[in-house]
Design an enzyme around this catalytic site. Structure first.
Site, PDB file in Angstrom:
ATOM      1  N   GLU A  55     -66.253  56.025  -3.733  1.00  0.00           N
ATOM      2  CA  GLU A  55     -65.746  57.391  -3.709  1.00  0.00           C
ATOM      3  C   GLU A  55     -65.004  57.742  -4.991  1.00  0.00           C
ATOM      4  OE1 GLU A  55     -63.010  60.307  -0.860  1.00  0.00           O
ATOM      5  OE2 GLU A  55     -62.881  58.139  -0.647  1.00  0.00           O
ATOM      6  N   GLU A  82     -62.382  65.729   6.711  1.00  0.00           N
ATOM      7  CA  GLU A  82     -61.259  64.881   6.305  1.00  0.00           C
ATOM      8  C   GLU A  82     -60.168  65.784   5.734  1.00  0.00           C
ATOM      9  OE1 GLU A  82     -60.795  60.619   4.050  1.00  0.00           O
ATOM     10  OE2 GLU A  82     -61.426  62.321   2.839  1.00  0.00           O
TER      11      GLU A  82
END
Length: 259
Positions: free
Chosen positions: A143, A241
């Site tokens: 990520e 998220e």
């Protein structure tokens, strides 16, 4: 419509963690993720998934001392053995939870460590993890996290750096975890970014910017972005998220509209 999942580390925090699985299912989600599972026995988490008809879609490898501010240890030359032990722990939980992919947090580069040494450590550690994951039939995600607001000093803060790391590896089970919130801060041009990077994207997460709250609180046109994800044929999960501005359920208007 994308396949939406709920991040239980940020959503439904009005109730204790183990109660959030039922809340997510009641809200209409079929997949869940969270930052880390290691505080709970894998058997207990597996039971919550099964009893609520949920799929575990992602979690992170152990990050070091999260409470002390560590955000991954993959780039730290003096923590290689700890990183490898974390890979084994992650594989164990993945098997128990039926999770097919995990994310590796690169970490914050210490000032005392040279850039090249940190990078070579990161490459070697990720190669090790990718090899072990391949043996276990798992996918490893990497990520890019913004270094402007949330994590100054994070080693992988752009999609370009993640792609450079992927290109440095000898592995075909490593994918980019594309977070709309972080990439809006660092790069913008989200739909074009997704289109260009689609062959390497293994997971998508989102929150609005600024604030990291639910869609509709910031500058991202989620209707357009979600439509583009559908149009481009992305078949993976898209995980919420974000930090709701209030209770979780009232923040799910975007989910109702998408359905």
């Amino acid at each position: 419509m994308p396949r939406f999942a709920a991040n239980l580390s940020m959503l439904f925090t009005e109730v204790p963690f183990l109660e959030r699985f039922a809340r997510a299912r009641s809200a209409g989600f079929h997949g869940v993720e969270y930052l880390f599972p290691y505080e709970w026995p894998a058997e207990q988490l597996a039971e919550r998934l099964q009893s609520n008809g949920l799929e575990q879609v992602l979690f992170n490898l152990p990050p070091g001392d999260w409470a002390a501010g560590e955000r991954g240890i993959a780039c730290l030359p003096d923590r290689i053995e700890e990183f490898r032990a974390g890979v084994e722990q992650g594989i164990h939980y993945a098997r128990m939870l039926g999770c097919k992919q995990l994310n590796c947090l690169a970490g914050l580069k210490p000032e005392s460590v040279a850039e090249e040494e940190a990078w070579q450590t990161l490459v070697a550690n990720v190669q090790y993890a990718a090899d072990r994951f391949a043996e276990a039939g798992l996918t490893l995600c990497l990520e890019a996290i913004n270094s402007r607001v949330d994590m100054p000093g994070f080693m992988l803060d752009t999609s370009g750096k993640v792609m450079a790391l992927i290109e440095a590896l000898e592995a075909d089970n490593v994918r980019l975890q594309y977070d709309l919130y972080h990439m809006q801060i660092m790069e913008g041009d989200l739909t074009r970014g997704i289109e260009c990077l689609l062959p390497w994207i293994g997971h998508i997460q989102f929150a609005d910017n600024p604030g990291r709250h639910q869609p509709g609180t910031g500058e991202i046109n989620f209707s357009n972005v979600f439509s583009a994800i559908d149009r481009l044929g992305y078949g993976g999960w898209v995980s919420a998220e974000y930090r709701p501005t209030g209770a979780t359920e009232p923040s799910l208007g975007w989910f109702s509209e998408a359905n």
